[in-house]
Motif scaffolding. Sequence first.
Motif, PDB file in Angstrom:
ATOM      1  N   PHE A   1      31.626 -11.539  45.212  1.00  0.00           N
ATOM      2  CA  PHE A   1      32.939 -12.140  44.971  1.00  0.00           C
ATOM      3  C   PHE A   1      32.926 -13.529  45.623  1.00  0.00           C
ATOM      4  N   ILE A   2      33.163 -14.588  44.827  1.00  0.00           N
ATOM      5  CA  ILE A   2      32.974 -15.966  45.295  1.00  0.00           C
ATOM      6  C   ILE A   2      34.285 -16.727  45.207  1.00  0.00           C
ATOM      7  N   ASP A   3      34.610 -17.454  46.272  1.00  0.00           N
ATOM      8  CA  ASP A   3      35.816 -18.278  46.297  1.00  0.00           C
ATOM      9  C   ASP A   3      35.436 -19.673  46.784  1.00  0.00           C
ATOM     10  N   LEU A   4      35.836 -20.705  46.010  1.00  0.00           N
ATOM     11  CA  LEU A   4      35.571 -22.089  46.416  1.00  0.00           C
ATOM     12  C   LEU A   4      36.504 -22.440  47.568  1.00  0.00           C
TER      13      LEU A   4
ATOM     14  N   LEU B   1      26.324 -21.746  39.505  1.00  0.00           N
ATOM     15  CA  LEU B   1      26.214 -20.288  39.624  1.00  0.00           C
ATOM     16  C   LEU B   1      25.234 -19.737  38.591  1.00  0.00           C
ATOM     17  N   ARG B   2      25.282 -20.269  37.369  1.00  0.00           N
ATOM     18  CA  ARG B   2      24.343 -19.819  36.339  1.00  0.00           C
ATOM     19  C   ARG B   2      22.902 -20.028  36.797  1.00  0.00           C
ATOM     20  N   ARG B   3      22.660 -21.162  37.448  1.00  0.00           N
ATOM     21  CA  ARG B   3      21.292 -21.467  37.885  1.00  0.00           C
ATOM     22  C   ARG B   3      20.864 -20.610  39.077  1.00  0.00           C
ATOM     23  N   CYS B   4      21.807 -20.026  39.767  1.00  0.00           N
ATOM     24  CA  CYS B   4      21.471 -19.203  40.940  1.00  0.00           C
ATOM     25  C   CYS B   4      20.995 -17.802  40.559  1.00  0.00           C
TER      26      CYS B   4
ATOM     27  N   ASP C   1      39.969 -20.482  41.223  1.00  0.00           N
ATOM     28  CA  ASP C   1      38.663 -20.874  41.761  1.00  0.00           C
ATOM     29  C   ASP C   1      37.871 -19.654  42.222  1.00  0.00           C
ATOM     30  N   GLU C   2      38.133 -18.499  41.601  1.00  0.00           N
ATOM     31  CA  GLU C   2      37.436 -17.268  41.943  1.00  0.00           C
ATOM     32  C   GLU C   2      36.387 -16.942  40.886  1.00  0.00           C
ATOM     33  N   PHE C   3      35.170 -16.658  41.336  1.00  0.00           N
ATOM     34  CA  PHE C   3      34.074 -16.279  40.465  1.00  0.00           C
ATOM     35  C   PHE C   3      33.492 -14.955  40.967  1.00  0.00           C
ATOM     36  N   ALA C   4      32.671 -14.335  40.130  1.00  0.00           N
ATOM     37  CA  ALA C   4      32.026 -13.082  40.532  1.00  0.00           C
ATOM     38  C   ALA C   4      30.677 -12.970  39.835  1.00  0.00           C
TER      39      ALA C   4
END
Length: 726
Positions: A315-318, A344-347, A360-363
């Motif tokens: 769970f990612i938050d900027l 994130l795609r490249r990670c 600004d939340e990603f997962a």
Amino acid sequence: MFTLRDTVSSLAPARQDDLGRSLYERFREEPDTLIVPVVDGQDRPIGIVERNAFFLRMAAEYGRALYANRPISTLMDREPLVVDADTELAEFTTDSLSYRASDLLRGFIVTENGRYLGVGTVLGLLQASNETNRQGVADLAAAKTEVERAQTFMTAIVEAMPSMVFVKRADDHRYVLLNRAGEKILGMPRSQVIGRTDADFHPADLAALYVERDREVLESGEVRVIEEDHVPRQDGGVAILRTKKIAIPNADGQAEYLLGVSEDIAERKRAEAQIARLAHYDPLTDLPNRVLFQKSLVEALARRARKDDQLAVHFIDLDRFKTVNDTLGHPLGDALLREAAERLRRCVREGDTVARLGGDEFAVVQTGLSDMSGATRLAARIVTAMAAPFDLAGHQVVIGASVGVAASPSDGEDADELLKKADMALYRAKGDGRGAFHFFERAMDEQLQARRALELDLRRALQDGEFELFYQPLYHLDDERVTGCEALLRWRHPERGMVSPADFIPLAEEIGLIVPLGDWVLRNACAEAARWPDHVRLAVNLSPAQFRDRGLVATVVSALAASGLPAHRLELEITESVLLQDSAANMTMLHDLKALGVRISMDDFGTGYSSLSYLRSFPFDKIKIDQTFVRDILHDSDALAIIKAVLDLGASMGVVTTAEGVETQAQLDALRGQGCAEIQGYFISRPAPAGEIAKMLGVRETFSQREKEGPAPKAWEDEGLQRSRA
């Protein structure tokens, strides 16, 4: 003689106040319905809705949002072709349609005595015309000129139709008719089609399929529909068609021809695909959205159970996205989100799922793990990638990201549970200073449950009267007397005892309780201070969250009016964060408060980033030096230099300067030596209930009847006062 009554198709009409979504569902459930008539309360026709035009509207950007809840009256064609049921077919085709031929492409409404009876279609007209021809050979021979005219007209109609119309012979399946739309759809002139079969220009397997379908139609005598027919074009492309076929019998009732009408549904399919994509993908970053992410996580958990490996949810938050969005604007904020999504795609590896859950939340769903070392490496890569500067239209921006990680099966097998635990881990990562990652720990859940219990108690506490006010004096060194008292909120819980403000104030701000709580503090503190001597001011802290309530000024006015406390005796203490958040609006509110005569004090001065600039932008009445500098004044030359600079600054600006956190005689002497005028701290007095403060000030009765009077604070004994004045 045939009339339009013989061609009518019974079709349930719609009402003008039916909503667009009901019509959308009807078209989906009735694939053969191309038009829907609209009637009023007396069953009189008032409009018509054509399938293709309707779907194009609904598929347009925001189409569903705009039309789903609007009445059909906003979508329909208000000038449909309406014909009486007893109109002769020949008269209709030769006269009426000659003026409005385009209506034939959509269909028309048939009425009886002015009320809706049914709809007419191209297919019905063609069938009726064939029956008329068969039954009236003698009449047609006698009226050859009229027939030729009608045939010419019907040919023009067929040619003008936007759908492909074709006719094949029943015996050998050779084409005998193809209209202009058919040439365009197939990408070949009719001269290459007429007199030939499908086998002459389609692959053998596809031609065999068409022959089999035609045979089924000819043998059944019924209309057959191919919902989605992918037909090769001569240019190498593929046309997507919805085709309806029916057999045309001869005079003996035997199938003589096969009539087909094909509608090009490529645009509709693209629109449907767009709608489906919008339902599952974020339009800004083109990442899966929360719905698709949830589905992907459920599927990944099922695969994990079969393979018996491990899975991680990140769970990612900027960290500082809101600041960038507010200062540089939404366009650059959107650009930042797109670049963050690309990083994130490249990670991640191929097969892992990256999604934007909102804001600004990603997962990320990371699959196929043998242990959690892979999850640790990915979380570290994400933190590192997001820590690198972003170049946005010439602006170099540094934000960073925090990551919370939950694993399966160790942390659970349910998608919602894993997301909740990853969110808990994210909360810990942000609490530890941001720009880091943290794995879920069982203690986090226990802390969350404890926090929820505290939240429930906090919501009840104000109603149950569990809060009370303590006051801490401010002592003027030159006048050698108390010149003010700061109101401090305390929570006396019936089971927990005294709850620390550090535990409940941030929670009250987070859940929105700080506004009613702050209102209670202002009203009660002003009422108490109104009983103090006139030279004693009241200081009340204001939370940054209170400034988001645009009724703050009215609350202060009401508290002063109800208590009778003069405005100049009220000091409102704010921190620098008030000016960092929506500074223009908050600055306006501060000026409004100062216009009332209220004094404004900057608390914790020196701990922020821009304190000096704010002293220039607003005329503060007081500066309170943070206690961290006072604590180090005796053994840190830098702390002493900072205090001296602030005191000199206050003197030059005509602003009162107060030193907080004075705990020893030595600290007091050092501050006196630097010219400090006012102090506050345990050396003078700890915060005390209203009754004790009232005794110290010489007030016999207090506003709060709940508080019991006790002994005066020890620091106010004669010996302590003499020591402080030395």
